[in-house]
Design an enzyme around this catalytic site. Sequence first.
Site, PDB file in Angstrom:
ATOM      1  N   GLU A 124       0.840  -1.198   0.000  1.00 44.15           N
ATOM      2  CA  GLU A 124       0.000   0.000   0.000  1.00 44.15           C
ATOM      3  C   GLU A 124       0.873   1.244   0.000  1.00 44.15           C
ATOM      4  OE1 GLU A 124      -3.619  -0.280   2.307  1.00 44.15           O
ATOM      5  OE2 GLU A 124      -3.299   1.751   3.073  1.00 44.15           O
TER       6      GLU A 124
ATOM      7  N   ASP B 192       0.154   5.405   0.630  1.00 37.47           N
ATOM      8  CA  ASP B 192      -0.936   6.237   1.148  1.00 37.47           C
ATOM      9  C   ASP B 192      -0.640   7.728   1.147  1.00 37.47           C
ATOM     10  OD1 ASP B 192      -2.345   3.962   1.898  1.00 37.47           O
ATOM     11  OD2 ASP B 192      -1.575   3.972   3.936  1.00 37.47           O
TER      12      ASP B 192
ATOM     13  N   GLU C 252      -3.009  10.467   3.209  1.00 42.50           N
ATOM     14  CA  GLU C 252      -4.192  10.691   4.036  1.00 42.50           C
ATOM     15  C   GLU C 252      -4.183  12.147   4.490  1.00 42.50           C
ATOM     16  OE1 GLU C 252      -5.502   6.680   6.278  1.00 42.50           O
ATOM     17  OE2 GLU C 252      -3.525   7.430   6.871  1.00 42.50           O
TER      18      GLU C 252
ATOM     19  N   ASN D  63       3.755   1.154   9.298  1.00 44.36           N
ATOM     20  CA  ASN D  63       4.404   1.893  10.400  1.00 44.36           C
ATOM     21  C   ASN D  63       5.541   2.787   9.895  1.00 44.36           C
ATOM     22  OD1 ASN D  63       2.738   0.738  12.390  1.00 44.36           O
ATOM     23  ND2 ASN D  63       4.081  -1.050  12.532  1.00 44.36           N
ATOM     24  N   ARG D  64       5.327   3.378   8.713  1.00 47.78           N
ATOM     25  CA  ARG D  64       6.327   4.287   8.147  1.00 47.78           C
ATOM     26  C   ARG D  64       5.717   5.674   7.939  1.00 47.78           C
ATOM     27  NH1 ARG D  64       7.152  -0.662   5.207  1.00 47.78           N
ATOM     28  NH2 ARG D  64       9.225  -1.532   5.626  1.00 47.78           N
TER      29      ARG D  64
ATOM     30  N   TRP E 234      -9.112   9.483  15.760  1.00 48.43           N
ATOM     31  CA  TRP E 234      -7.650   9.606  15.715  1.00 48.43           C
ATOM     32  C   TRP E 234      -7.139  10.765  14.862  1.00 48.43           C
ATOM     33  CZ3 TRP E 234      -4.728   9.224  11.175  1.00 48.43           C
ATOM     34  CH2 TRP E 234      -5.421   8.814  10.047  1.00 48.43           C
TER      35      TRP E 234
END
Length: 297
Positions: free
Chosen positions: A103, A105, A107, A130-131, A197
């Site tokens: 993936e 991304d 966002e 987690n990057r 979040w």
Amino acid sequence: MGVPEVIALLLVVEIVLSARLPLKSDVSFSENYYVRWANDHTRMLNGGTEMQLVLDKASGAGFGSRSKYLFGHVSMKIKLVPNDSAGTVTAFYMSSETDKHDEIDFEFLGNVSGQPYIVQTNAFANGVGNREQRHYLWFDPTQDFHSYSILWNKQQIVFYVDDVPLRVHKNNEAIGIPFPKSQPMGIYSSLWNGDDWATRGGLEKINWDHAPFVAAYKGFSVDACAGGVESCSAPMGKWWEQEAFQSIDQEAKGQLQWVKDNYMIYDYCNDSKRFPTISAECERERESMLHCKSLLV
């Protein structure tokens, strides 16, 4: 060699020499995309060349590409949710949607009126992400359309904002880090409620009195290889695999450093609470940035 072949060759040479992303023509939404969910929360405008996603208390909405791609350049012109957008998430990303998915991304995390938008980027390989990196933008992304794009080849993934590199994620397979290069990915976008979040870690909730929230899109052309490993891995004839695009040039390195120095607000590589031991890829990235800075002085 006929005239059309000569013209095509000259265009390829010009692209390689300039190391600039080719201009892409606008096409209608339906040529490459379809509504994946909540069709009643979408609006089609201007003969299908502009699409709007709508979020209210009942639902958000999302669309996706008709094909999956392995390497290339994908982009979208987006005008983000204006005014009080706290709690909203506008996502533009590529994903294989497999068990151990790859993936890439973008966002866009909304905020209360007057506060800047945050763009979060991430890259997954074999289900591991987690990057995260987070940046402010150097303009108001709600006032006009801006281009957000991904250049993806076997050497690197580059996130661009209006053709300015926001982030480079390199292939670090040589030091044992998986890199997405074998799973074709679809192109997706969605507008949804992420107020647990998205804004100040979930402290700012969506104010439904300000609904509906609307994100607008145009520029639906795709310049990427539709297919699998066999059909998309050979570099011949694909501009994004040419040498000029295997790394970013000196001008782009300067732009990347400018973005990092002025607009980056979070980098997973610097988060010692989450990652007490620096990873090999982060160590390599630090060395690369130090080298880049020395060349720019």
